[in-house]
Design a protein around this motif. Sequence first.
Motif, short mmCIF file in Angstrom:
data_model
loop_
_atom_site.label_atom_id
_atom_site.label_comp_id
_atom_site.label_asym_id
_atom_site.label_seq_id
_atom_site.Cartn_x
_atom_site.Cartn_y
_atom_site.Cartn_z
N ASN A 32 -12.48 -3.85 -8.45
CA ASN A 32 -13.41 -3.98 -7.32
C ASN A 32 -14.10 -5.33 -7.37
N PHE A 68 -4.63 -5.60 3.99
CA PHE A 68 -4.11 -5.13 2.71
C PHE A 68 -2.78 -5.79 2.40
N GLU A 69 -2.30 -5.56 1.21
CA GLU A 69 -1.01 -6.06 0.76
C GLU A 69 -0.28 -4.95 0.01
N PHE A 90 -0.69 -12.80 -2.28
CA PHE A 90 -2.08 -13.22 -2.13
C PHE A 90 -2.21 -14.35 -1.11
N ALA A 110 -7.49 -13.87 -8.00
CA ALA A 110 -7.04 -12.53 -7.64
C ALA A 110 -5.81 -12.13 -8.45
N LEU A 114 -5.58 -9.12 -11.15
CA LEU A 114 -4.53 -8.10 -11.08
C LEU A 114 -3.84 -7.96 -12.43
N ARG A 136 -1.69 -1.96 -4.43
CA ARG A 136 -2.27 -2.06 -3.08
C ARG A 136 -3.60 -2.83 -3.12
N PRO A 137 -3.58 -4.16 -2.95
CA PRO A 137 -4.83 -4.91 -2.76
C PRO A 137 -5.33 -4.69 -1.33
N THR A 138 -6.62 -4.50 -1.17
CA THR A 138 -7.21 -4.18 0.13
C THR A 138 -8.58 -4.84 0.26
N PHE A 156 -13.37 -5.93 -1.86
CA PHE A 156 -11.97 -6.20 -2.22
C PHE A 156 -11.64 -5.28 -3.38
N ILE A 158 -8.29 -3.17 -5.65
CA ILE A 158 -6.86 -3.03 -5.95
C ILE A 158 -6.67 -1.68 -6.62
#
Length: 353
Positions: A32, A68-69, A90, A110, A114, A136-138, A156, A158
């Motif tokens: 977070n 998101f990714e 990213f 980022a 991760l 899932r990054p959001t 943010f 993940i």
Amino acid sequence: MQVAVNKAAQLKAKPDEKKLGFGTLFTDHMFNMDYSVEKGWHNPRIEPYAPLVMEPSTMVLHYGQGVFEGLKAYRNKQGGVQLFRPRENFKRLNASNRKLCIPAIDEAFALDALKQLLRVEKEWVPSAPGTSLYIRPTIIATDPFLGVRASHTYRFFIILSPVGAYYAEGFNPVKIMVTREHVRAVRGGVGDTKTLGNYAASLLAGDKAHKAGYTQVLWLDGVEQKYVEEVGAMNIFFVVDDELITPMLSGSILPGITRDSVLALGKSWGMKVSERKISIDAVMAAHAAGHLKEIFGSGTAAVISPVGELKYEEKVITIGDGRVGPMAHKFFQAIQDIQYGTIEGPQGWIEAV
């Protein structure tokens, strides 16, 4: 910034790797980080996976300002954990941020965060064939405010999910249906971003396709409803004679990372590769003339998804002999071998965790 780590007092039992579905199980921890105008991005932390607490007026719930990714971590043959082209994810996340008026993230930070999260959760990365850890990054807007404007605060996060095959039927041809009744996106909009509303806009057509016995919808352009764009969860490719064709990026098509990988590999193999407009009528005519050899989709979740049947209006065509084609199989095998470390891919495609 330093990432604070607060580990869970009690860990979950690991699932049976032979029974993994997709997107239903989540690991013990998440990442977070918060944003405010005064502090910028701050307070990065790894902490136990838990519900988000938010006001009923939180802006993302009302105006959809979120992005998101999706990417994966893989267990390689040496037992280590690696990522496939995560810098591109990213980079694309920041492209989505720009479209949605969300402050940019530091892409290098980022990725490092991760990797730290993955080191904490390394036991969750499955090793059974075909399995992986979905990432899932959001980013979501978090102002408690009713009014149409960009939020001043964001979260943010993940989350991680151990997964098996995306399609229950495995690496087998799927059936797709062209829709002219619905459109997903138009040029000048946000069709080329991974934002919430794009997926909400696809649900009704997808539901109709499922009820008709089809796996996904093939979208046409939103202006002329003539040119092929993409499938609900993947980009699309056609093999016409010896040419590999995919719709050009027009602003309403997601620039898929697996799509880009297919194009790069195809070129490195000496194939004739084209990014251009292709109409649905041209696809049907190529089939009628015997020139359409294969159709397949590409995406993070399924990697390569061969298409065995296509429905357009009242006509249903079988692609090839209805089985997995040689090109789909070659790309699927090559990309998976790179992802799992069986073979070496192009420079920079693999990141060790």
